[in-house]
Structure formats: structure tokens, C-alpha cells
Write a protein that holds these residues in place. Structure first.
Motif, PDB file in Angstrom:
ATOM      1  N   ARG A 116       0.674  -1.038  -0.074  1.00  0.00           N
ATOM      2  CA  ARG A 116      -0.126  -0.035   0.219  1.00  0.00           C
ATOM      3  C   ARG A 116       1.073   1.232   0.037  1.00  0.00           C
ATOM      4  O   ARG A 116       0.729   2.247  -0.597  1.00  0.00           O
ATOM      5  N   SER A 117       1.991   1.338   0.698  1.00  0.00           N
ATOM      6  CA  SER A 117       2.905   2.378   0.776  1.00  0.00           C
ATOM      7  C   SER A 117       3.574   2.476  -0.428  1.00  0.00           C
ATOM      8  O   SER A 117       3.690   3.660  -0.783  1.00  0.00           O
ATOM      9  N   ALA A 118       3.798   1.573  -1.153  1.00  0.00           N
ATOM     10  CA  ALA A 118       4.548   1.416  -2.317  1.00  0.00           C
ATOM     11  C   ALA A 118       3.523   2.143  -3.480  1.00  0.00           C
ATOM     12  O   ALA A 118       3.891   3.212  -4.276  1.00  0.00           O
ATOM     13  N   ILE A 119       2.417   2.053  -3.416  1.00  0.00           N
ATOM     14  CA  ILE A 119       1.392   2.363  -4.334  1.00  0.00           C
ATOM     15  C   ILE A 119       1.422   4.159  -4.147  1.00  0.00           C
ATOM     16  O   ILE A 119       1.138   4.919  -4.884  1.00  0.00           O
ATOM     17  N   ALA A 120       1.278   4.169  -2.658  1.00  0.00           N
ATOM     18  CA  ALA A 120       0.959   5.622  -2.456  1.00  0.00           C
ATOM     19  C   ALA A 120       2.156   6.539  -2.819  1.00  0.00           C
ATOM     20  O   ALA A 120       2.038   7.608  -3.427  1.00  0.00           O
ATOM     21  N   VAL A 121       3.556   6.034  -2.741  1.00  0.00           N
ATOM     22  CA  VAL A 121       4.455   6.794  -3.138  1.00  0.00           C
ATOM     23  C   VAL A 121       4.761   6.770  -4.296  1.00  0.00           C
ATOM     24  O   VAL A 121       5.073   7.950  -5.233  1.00  0.00           O
ATOM     25  N   ALA A 122       4.434   5.811  -5.200  1.00  0.00           N
ATOM     26  CA  ALA A 122       4.337   5.845  -6.605  1.00  0.00           C
ATOM     27  C   ALA A 122       3.496   6.776  -7.257  1.00  0.00           C
ATOM     28  O   ALA A 122       3.690   7.000  -8.377  1.00  0.00           O
ATOM     29  N   THR A 123       2.500   7.174  -6.221  1.00  0.00           N
ATOM     30  CA  THR A 123       1.354   7.930  -6.847  1.00  0.00           C
ATOM     31  C   THR A 123       1.814   9.505  -6.528  1.00  0.00           C
ATOM     32  O   THR A 123       1.623  10.493  -7.430  1.00  0.00           O
ATOM     33  N   PHE A 124       1.991   9.643  -5.260  1.00  0.00           N
ATOM     34  CA  PHE A 124       2.184  11.222  -5.007  1.00  0.00           C
ATOM     35  C   PHE A 124       3.489  11.764  -5.209  1.00  0.00           C
ATOM     36  O   PHE A 124       3.541  12.933  -5.502  1.00  0.00           O
ATOM     37  N   PHE A 125       4.661  11.305  -5.583  1.00  0.00           N
ATOM     38  CA  PHE A 125       5.951  11.622  -6.176  1.00  0.00           C
ATOM     39  C   PHE A 125       5.725  12.031  -7.325  1.00  0.00           C
ATOM     40  O   PHE A 125       6.187  13.292  -7.874  1.00  0.00           O
ATOM     41  N   PRO A 126       5.307  11.158  -8.611  1.00  0.00           N
ATOM     42  CA  PRO A 126       4.951  11.957  -9.736  1.00  0.00           C
ATOM     43  C   PRO A 126       4.114  12.972  -9.869  1.00  0.00           C
ATOM     44  O   PRO A 126       4.080  13.870 -10.795  1.00  0.00           O
ATOM     45  N   VAL A 127       2.904  12.759  -9.004  1.00  0.00           N
ATOM     46  CA  VAL A 127       1.894  13.832  -8.914  1.00  0.00           C
ATOM     47  C   VAL A 127       2.477  15.236  -8.632  1.00  0.00           C
ATOM     48  O   VAL A 127       2.396  16.447  -9.281  1.00  0.00           O
ATOM     49  N   ALA A 128       3.335  15.136  -7.541  1.00  0.00           N
ATOM     50  CA  ALA A 128       3.897  16.431  -7.037  1.00  0.00           C
ATOM     51  C   ALA A 128       4.846  16.847  -8.109  1.00  0.00           C
ATOM     52  O   ALA A 128       4.925  18.166  -8.242  1.00  0.00           O
ATOM     53  N   LEU A 129       5.749  15.975  -8.585  1.00  0.00           N
ATOM     54  CA  LEU A 129       6.695  16.587  -9.699  1.00  0.00           C
ATOM     55  C   LEU A 129       6.034  17.235 -10.885  1.00  0.00           C
ATOM     56  O   LEU A 129       6.224  18.257 -11.219  1.00  0.00           O
ATOM     57  N   ILE A 130       4.950  16.412 -11.462  1.00  0.00           N
ATOM     58  CA  ILE A 130       4.209  16.972 -12.405  1.00  0.00           C
ATOM     59  C   ILE A 130       3.380  18.477 -12.167  1.00  0.00           C
ATOM     60  O   ILE A 130       3.569  19.398 -12.710  1.00  0.00           O
ATOM     61  N   THR A 131       2.958  18.644 -10.974  1.00  0.00           N
ATOM     62  CA  THR A 131       2.271  19.609 -10.494  1.00  0.00           C
ATOM     63  C   THR A 131       3.215  20.706 -10.190  1.00  0.00           C
ATOM     64  O   THR A 131       2.973  22.065 -10.752  1.00  0.00           O
ATOM     65  N   HIS A 132       4.582  20.618  -9.998  1.00  0.00           N
ATOM     66  CA  HIS A 132       5.617  21.525  -9.890  1.00  0.00           C
ATOM     67  C   HIS A 132       5.772  21.979 -11.145  1.00  0.00           C
ATOM     68  O   HIS A 132       6.109  23.387 -11.560  1.00  0.00           O
ATOM     69  N   HIS A 133       5.915  21.093 -12.085  1.00  0.00           N
ATOM     70  CA  HIS A 133       6.344  21.480 -13.394  1.00  0.00           C
ATOM     71  C   HIS A 133       5.189  22.380 -13.954  1.00  0.00           C
ATOM     72  O   HIS A 133       5.643  23.241 -15.050  1.00  0.00           O
ATOM     73  N   LEU A 134       3.851  22.197 -13.890  1.00  0.00           N
ATOM     74  CA  LEU A 134       2.810  23.014 -14.478  1.00  0.00           C
ATOM     75  C   LEU A 134       2.655  24.356 -13.696  1.00  0.00           C
ATOM     76  O   LEU A 134       2.528  25.276 -14.573  1.00  0.00           O
ATOM     77  N   VAL A 135       2.917  24.203 -12.380  1.00  0.00           N
ATOM     78  CA  VAL A 135       2.600  25.573 -11.785  1.00  0.00           C
ATOM     79  C   VAL A 135       3.905  26.569 -11.926  1.00  0.00           C
ATOM     80  O   VAL A 135       3.894  27.702 -11.887  1.00  0.00           O
ATOM     81  N   HIS A 136       5.048  25.969 -11.871  1.00  0.00           N
ATOM     82  CA  HIS A 136       6.153  26.711 -12.026  1.00  0.00           C
ATOM     83  C   HIS A 136       7.191  26.237 -13.236  1.00  0.00           C
ATOM     84  O   HIS A 136       8.122  25.733 -13.149  1.00  0.00           O
ATOM     85  N   PRO A 137       6.731  26.488 -14.260  1.00  0.00           N
ATOM     86  CA  PRO A 137       7.347  26.172 -15.639  1.00  0.00           C
ATOM     87  C   PRO A 137       8.861  26.457 -15.801  1.00  0.00           C
ATOM     88  O   PRO A 137       9.462  25.856 -16.681  1.00  0.00           O
ATOM     89  N   THR A 138       9.239  27.572 -15.194  1.00  0.00           N
ATOM     90  CA  THR A 138      10.680  28.149 -15.234  1.00  0.00           C
ATOM     91  C   THR A 138      11.433  27.231 -14.504  1.00  0.00           C
ATOM     92  O   THR A 138      12.618  27.004 -14.596  1.00  0.00           O
ATOM     93  N   LEU A 139      10.779  26.438 -13.423  1.00  0.00           N
ATOM     94  CA  LEU A 139      11.482  25.737 -12.528  1.00  0.00           C
ATOM     95  C   LEU A 139      12.718  26.219 -11.710  1.00  0.00           C
ATOM     96  O   LEU A 139      13.451  25.516 -10.936  1.00  0.00           O
ATOM     97  N   TYR A 140      12.618  27.442 -11.462  1.00  0.00           N
ATOM     98  CA  TYR A 140      13.473  28.359 -10.718  1.00  0.00           C
ATOM     99  C   TYR A 140      13.137  28.290  -9.347  1.00  0.00           C
ATOM    100  O   TYR A 140      11.967  28.385  -9.200  1.00  0.00           O
ATOM    101  N   THR A 141      13.956  28.143  -8.518  1.00  0.00           N
ATOM    102  CA  THR A 141      13.574  27.988  -7.009  1.00  0.00           C
ATOM    103  C   THR A 141      14.650  28.845  -6.223  1.00  0.00           C
ATOM    104  O   THR A 141      15.813  28.968  -6.672  1.00  0.00           O
ATOM    105  N   GLU A 142      14.382  29.469  -5.202  1.00  0.00           N
ATOM    106  CA  GLU A 142      15.422  30.210  -4.322  1.00  0.00           C
ATOM    107  C   GLU A 142      16.221  29.303  -3.768  1.00  0.00           C
ATOM    108  O   GLU A 142      17.497  29.910  -3.224  1.00  0.00           O
TER     109      GLU A 142
END
Length: 338
Positions: A116-142
């Protein structure tokens, strides 16, 4: 920037936090579940955990003040307030529905080989990555200013490294020995005039305190408590903006737990409990709602780079932001009960 020394030491402290709580109290370190319990039915043990997190400021201030997380200022406008509450709600609903976040599923679940944890991690990690790319397209961070690639490692001074090793060693030693010393105190006989002290209960609360202390120190020292540091990991595969530090947290936080669990197992009871309190659900219990919850958490995490453990630390430093985020988290958890 990539900080291999600090991140490695912080990751090992995260391992020690989860390991101590597991083999002394028999509990899984789940930051979202503990936070939810603090709001709904606080116990001495739960309050001990968060008191330990708050206490992490003092040894850090004394030995490595430069690693106390510095958060970006937040102008409290209506728009910012609604966004903060909304992100907290996403994380609250997501972690309630999927039964955990990065600490419970990634640090503790993967090391127990939980499907169950493997499914959860395999879900929230790529979703977080995709969300960051969509919301912050320049990918620049402080976390990665200037023209140097973010993956380029930087190293602390010899003095700082020595201070961090000393701090980590002292904290781990205290977490391993103080609760056992408390438990070894002879309990007065029932015939005595004074009521007998429940030394096991006190030892369990002490374990929670030191687990919270180690957990918070690990987050601060690895800088996984800094939103920009986490966001820069989500900038993969752009090497210019990608900070691989979080990969070390996964490696040195999860792998030592896995080795220890495979070596010790769960046949011998924990030090201060009759048995382990482990999740009973299996891979067969994974459903659409579970995956949707993990995805919702991934969206909230990807939007701001903040999950429940780091959110607690930020709430200590920025109480107004914390009250908004925690309100959303609580409401989201309540909605998850429906």
C-alpha cells in the motif's frame, strides 16, 4: 544547491526517529496521523512528540544556527490566505484518505515492504513533480540562485561538520538511553502511601519526545523543511534546476530502516509495549479513493513543497501561516471521514 553532507546526516536522523519510535513504543511515525490526533484527541504521547519537534530549535541554535530553516515571508492577503487554506485542505484530505504522507508511507512503509505504501509513494511523488512543472514552468527556486547548476555539491566547513556530527550523536544517544533509564526506575509498591508511577507510560512519552526531536532535527539539517529545497528536487529532469538532495533522504532514511527491520523483525515485543501497533491493511485494500487521496496529497505537496512534518516546523516560525494551513488540514481530514 546539493548538500550531500548535511542531507546525509539529516536523513540518518530521520531514520533514527522512525526506528526509535518503532522499536521502543511499537508505533509508526506518521506525521499526518499524529497531527490529526493532536487536533481531535490529544494524548500525552502525541503532545510529547510535537514538544520534541519544537525543542529542536534549541540544540540547533546552539550548535548549527545556520541550518535553522529560514522561510520566505508570506504577505497575508485574502488570496494568499485562501490559497494556504486550500493547500492545507488538499493535504489534509489526501493524507486522511490515503492513510499517510511521506513519513508514514515513504520512511516507514517502504522499509516494511508495504504494498500500500509503495502504491502511495508511486502516486504522490510523480503527481508532485508534474504539479511543480505545471505551476512553476521556469523551474527556478530560491534554493538554487545564480548560474551554477543546482546539482553541483557544496560542502560545509570542518567546524560545521563536526558540530552536526556531535549534535546528531548526542541526540541519538539521548533518544536511545533516556527512555530506558526512565523505565528502569523502580516502581513503588502498591502498599506504599504514594501512588505508583507508571514508568512505562512516562518512558513512552519520553520516546515520543525524542522521536519528535530527531524528526525535526532531521528535517532542518537535511533542509527538507525548506519549501524551495523540496521544490528544486521536483525540477527533475532539468539538471540546471534539479537538487538531488531528496534522493539521499530517500536512500539514507529508508534503506537503514529496511535493513534494521529485516534484521530485527517484529517477533520480539517493543521495549515499552506488549506488541507492535502496525497497519493491518494490505495491498488488497487499495482502492480508487486511496489512490485519489495520494494524488491529492501529491498536488498539495507539489504546489508548495510542504508536507505535514515540515508544515509543523513552519507553523512554529510563522504562526499566522500555520493557523491557515492547519485549518485547511483539519477541514480536509474531516471531509476525508465522510
Amino acid at each position: 544547491m546539493f548538500t550531500p553532507v548535511e542531507t546525509s546526516i539529516g536523513a540518518l536522523l530521520l531514520h533514527q526517529a522512525t526506528s526509535s519510535l518503532l522499536y521502543q513504543n511499537g508505533n509508526i511515525l506518521g506525521a499526518s496521523g499524529s497531527l490529526r490526533q493532536l487536533f481531535s484527541a490529544p494524548t500525552r504521547e502525541t503532545m510529547g512528540f510535537f514538544a520534541g519537534m519544537a525543542a529542536s530549535y534549541f540544540p540547533l541554535k546552539a550548535l548549527a544556527p545556520q541550518l535553522i530553516t529560514s522561510y520566505p515571508s508570506v504577505p497575508i492577503t485574502l488570496q494568499v490566505a485562501l490559497f494556504t487554506v486550500g493547500v492545507g485542505l488538499l493535504v489534509g484530505w489526501g493524507t486522511k484518505t490515503s492513510n499517510g504522507c511521506t513519513s508514514g508511507h515513504m520512511l516507514c512503509g517502504l522499509s516494511r515492504l508495504s504494498g500500500r505504501s509503495a502504491i502511495a509513494v508511486a502516486t504522490f511523488f510523480p503527481v508532485a513533480l508534474i504539479t511543480h512543472h505545471l505551476v512553476h514552468p521556469t523551474l527556478y527556486t530560491e534554493a538554487c540562485p545564480g548560474d551554477l547548476p543546482c546539482y553541483k555539491p557544496i560542502y560545509p566547513s570542518t567546524t560545521t561538520t563536526a558540530s552536526l556530527i556531535l549534535l546528531a550523536a548526542m541526540s541519538v544517544l539521548a533518544a536511545r538511553t533516556v527512555p530506558k533509564l526512565i523505565a528502569s526506575i523502580t516502581t513503588p509498591q502498591a502498599s506504599d502511601k504514594k501512588l505508583p508511577h507508571d514508568t512505562r507510560s512516562i518512558a513512552r512519552s519520553a520516546t515520543q519526545f525524542f522521536s519528535g526531536l530527531l524528526f525535526a532535527l532531521g528535517l532542518h539539517i537535511s533542509q527538507m523543511s525548506h519549501p524551495a529545497k523540496v521544490a528544486s528536487f521536483f525540477s527533475f529532469p532539468s539538471l540546471q534546476h534539479w537538487d538531488p538532495s531528496l534522493a539521499l533522504v530517500i536512500l539514507l532514511g529508508v534503506l537503514p530502516n529496511l535493513i534494521e527491520i529485516q534484521r530485527k523483525g517484529f517477533k520480539t515485543p517493543p521495549s515499552f509495549a506488549d506488541k507492535f501497533s502496525l497497519p493491518t491493511k494490505t495491498l488488497k485494500d487499495v482502492d480508487v479513493k486511496f489512490v485519489a487521496g495520494a494524488a491529492a496529497f501529491g498536488v498539495g505537496w507539489g504546489l508548495t513543497g510542504t508536507c505535514p512534518g515540515p508544515a509543523v516546523l513552519r507553523a512554529f516560525a510563522q504562526p499566522v501561516w500555520g493557523s491557515l494551513w492547519m485549518t485547511g488540514f483539519w477541514v480536509g481530514g474531516r471531509l476525508g471521514d465522510l
